[in-house]
Design an enzyme around this catalytic site. Structure first.
Site, PDB file in Angstrom:
ATOM      1  N   ALA A  18       0.842  -1.191   0.000  1.00  0.00           N
ATOM      2  CA  ALA A  18       0.000   0.000   0.000  1.00  0.00           C
ATOM      3  C   ALA A  18       0.877   1.241   0.000  1.00  0.00           C
ATOM      4  CB  ALA A  18      -0.898   0.001   1.225  1.00  0.00           C
ATOM      5  N   SER A 267       6.332   4.726  10.326  1.00  0.00           N
ATOM      6  CA  SER A 267       6.396   3.476   9.568  1.00  0.00           C
ATOM      7  C   SER A 267       5.005   2.957   9.263  1.00  0.00           C
ATOM      8  CB  SER A 267       7.196   2.430  10.345  1.00  0.00           C
ATOM      9  OG  SER A 267       6.341   1.770  11.260  1.00  0.00           O
ATOM     10  N   LYS A 268       4.982   1.983   8.376  1.00  0.00           N
ATOM     11  CA  LYS A 268       3.705   1.400   7.971  1.00  0.00           C
ATOM     12  C   LYS A 268       3.012   0.748   9.155  1.00  0.00           C
ATOM     13  CE  LYS A 268       4.676   0.918   3.139  1.00  0.00           C
ATOM     14  NZ  LYS A 268       4.438   0.220   1.902  1.00  0.00           N
ATOM     15  N   ARG A 269       3.778   0.329  10.133  1.00  0.00           N
ATOM     16  CA  ARG A 269       3.186  -0.353  11.284  1.00  0.00           C
ATOM     17  C   ARG A 269       2.666   0.612  12.345  1.00  0.00           C
ATOM     18  NH1 ARG A 269       7.148  -2.907   9.306  1.00  0.00           N
ATOM     19  NH2 ARG A 269       8.627  -1.639  10.449  1.00  0.00           N
TER      20      ARG A 269
END
Ligand code: GLU
Length: 512
Positions: A18, A267-269
């Site tokens: 994504a 971050s993506k997390r």
């Protein structure tokens, strides 16, 4: 040297998952820059790393840009004079350029296998060092710098796997300019010989494909994330090696987006960790958890873009609310900061609140229609828009309007305990009955005439306004706070207002 060129910029994501909001911001700044200069915005898909390819990512990127209102001039769907715009479809182009560099002495063949390289790495580690494929070792490894021409040809012809590596000049200062960071000088001693092309998959690596395509696509400005700054010396040297220095694009490396608290890159997390979206749209990975998106969380694209634009850029004034057109005229790379921009989820909500206030009620009504339907409400868009108008300024997210307006269309199915305890008293309920009769005598409820009439009546009778109005509100709305009660009554109509009073009395009784 590049001043007179037509502005052509590209957003060049790799479809590895994504698109993170940092990537959207890169796309946005490119887009603003292109539009401001009457130039072209190109979407190029950099999918040469087949191992990191994620199905659906490409489509996700395009959907996201569309939702943000970022329109593409040339790209994988739009086509254009430099099609194709997907690097995997351009694979035939790159080998020629890699070979050109071998021929002019700027690159070489290397035949080391993955096992050979692993061994070298292990050996270096055992000596407390890190292995680097560079000038110190390239002449003693299995490279065309070291092997005879015949041997090289023989190996290639018998199908040995090879790569082409860039021959990094030794001990040279690379002088570079960045539109945000100014002049940068790096000595090549610290740089290794990057792989440019791999025979195994007949594909270039990022560096080669990126430079060749930027050149062929006549890119004038490369605006990208700070994480690409370490590649800039190699890219400068590649332009020189190809003899393309006179048309080399200008570079601008954007600051990182930082976590809301503490240090480090967003971050993506972080989204799941801190409970806010880091993606524009919900992302459904093939395996693993669905990740939140701004759209699904109830953000307007206008608010999202507005918030993102100000993460790393400032207009130099106090202005905070910008439409896309405002941004196109106000944006400038000179006002992009060098240091990282801290992401603030609360500020994101604030932008959304501001934008919800100015968004057309009919548009909002369309947006909440599916939510209303799920609640069993099937009102027309016009009617829902009227209800939204009464609840304006109270929403943070789009979907808030669905719940905020629910009781405009449905009778309360419960009553707020606190309100009941406070106002549902014998005295108040008997006065509510009188008020009911007064309202029943009206031909219809019109705030402008009904409200003053009720106020006069309260005064004449010496009743306490707060007590009675809150009792009425509890009956009609289920809770003693909310928007103007006369507007609600007008909206739901006289008969429904009377019915709600009757229902409240039937449910709650005559009061304590
Ligand atoms: N494909 C690179 C990325 O994923 C593009 C970097 C660049 O813009 O040069 O971000």
């Amino acid at each position: 040297m590049n001043n007179e060129r037509r502005v052509r910029v590209r957003f060049a994501p790799s479809p590895t998952g994504a698109l993170h909001i940092g990537g959207v911001r890169t796309a946005l700044y490119n887009y603003l820059f292109a539009r401001q200069h009457g130039g072209d915005f190109i979407l190029r898909i950099e999918d040469t790393d087949s191992q990191r390819f994620v199905p659906g990512a490409e489509d996700y990127i395009m959907q996201s840009l569309k939702w943000c209102g970022i329109s593409i001039d040339e790209g994988i769907n739009e086509g254009g004079p430099h099609a194709p715009y997907r690097q995997s479809e351009r694979r035939d182009i790159y080998l020629k350029y890699a070979l050109q560099l071998v021929q002019n002495g700027n690159a070489y063949y290397a035949f080391d296998s993955a096992e050979d390289l692993n061994k070298l790495r292990e050996q270096a580690e055992a000596n407390g060092q890190t292995f680097s494929y560079d000038a110190k070792v390239r002449n003693s490894l299995q490279t065309s710098l070291n092997l005879s021409e015949d041997e090289v040809n023989e190996r290639i012809n018998r199908g040995d796997q090879w790569v082409i590596r860039f021959k990094m000049p030794e001990n040279e200062n690379v002088e570079m300019d960045d539109l945000i960071r100014g002049h940068i000088s790096i000595n090549t001693q610290t740089l290794d010989d990057k792989v440019l092309y791999k025979s195994a998959d007949k594909l270039p690596t990022y560096h080669l494909a990126n430079i060749v395509d930027d050149h062929l696509m006549e890119i004038s400005h490369v605006i990208r994330g700070e994480e690409w700054l370490p590649s800039l010396p190699l890219h400068y040297l590649l332009y020189r090696a190809f003899g393309w220095e006179s048309t080399r694009p200008q570079f601008a490396h954007l600051p990182l987006l930082l976590k809301p608290q503490g240090q480090g890159k967003l971050s993506k997390r972080d989204g799941d960790k801190f409970g806010f979206p880091v993606f524009p749209l919900e992302w459904h990975p093939e395996d693993g958890q669905v990740a939140m998106g701004y759209r699904e969380a109830g953000y307007l694209p206008e608010a999202f873009i507005n918030m993102l634009a100000l993460l790393g850029w400032n207009p130099g004034t106090e202005q905070e609310i910008f439409t896309m057109d405002d941004l196109i005229s106000a944006f400038s790379l000179e006002h992009v900061s060098k240091s990282g921009a801290r992401f603030n989820p609360e500020k994101a909500k604030w932008f959304n609140q501001q934008w919800l206030r100015t968004t057309d009620d009919k548009k909002l009504a369309e947006m909440i229609k599916p939510l209303h339907e799920a609640m069993g409400i099937n009102a027309s868009v016009e009617r829902t828009a009227e209800a939204i108008a009464l609840m304006k300024d109270r929403a943070t997210f789009v979907q808030d309007y669905a719940s905020l307006t629910e009781r405009m269309f449905k009778r309360p199915d419960s009553y707020d305990e606190k309100s009941v305890n406070k106002f549902w008293k014998v005295d108040n309920v008997s006065k509510l009955r009188e008020l009911r009769d007064l309202l029943a005598g009206e031909s219809q409820i019109v705030p402008e005439t009904t409200e003053p009439k009720v106020m006069d009546w309260i005064k004449e009778n010496g009743y306490q306004m707060g007590q009675l109005m809150n009792t009425l509100r509890t009956a009609i709305w289920g809770i003693s706070n909310g928007p103007s009660i006369f507007h609600i009554c007008a909206f739901i109509g006289k008969e429904e207002s009377l019915a709600r009073i009757d229902q409240a009395i039937a449910t709650l009784g005559e009061g304590k």
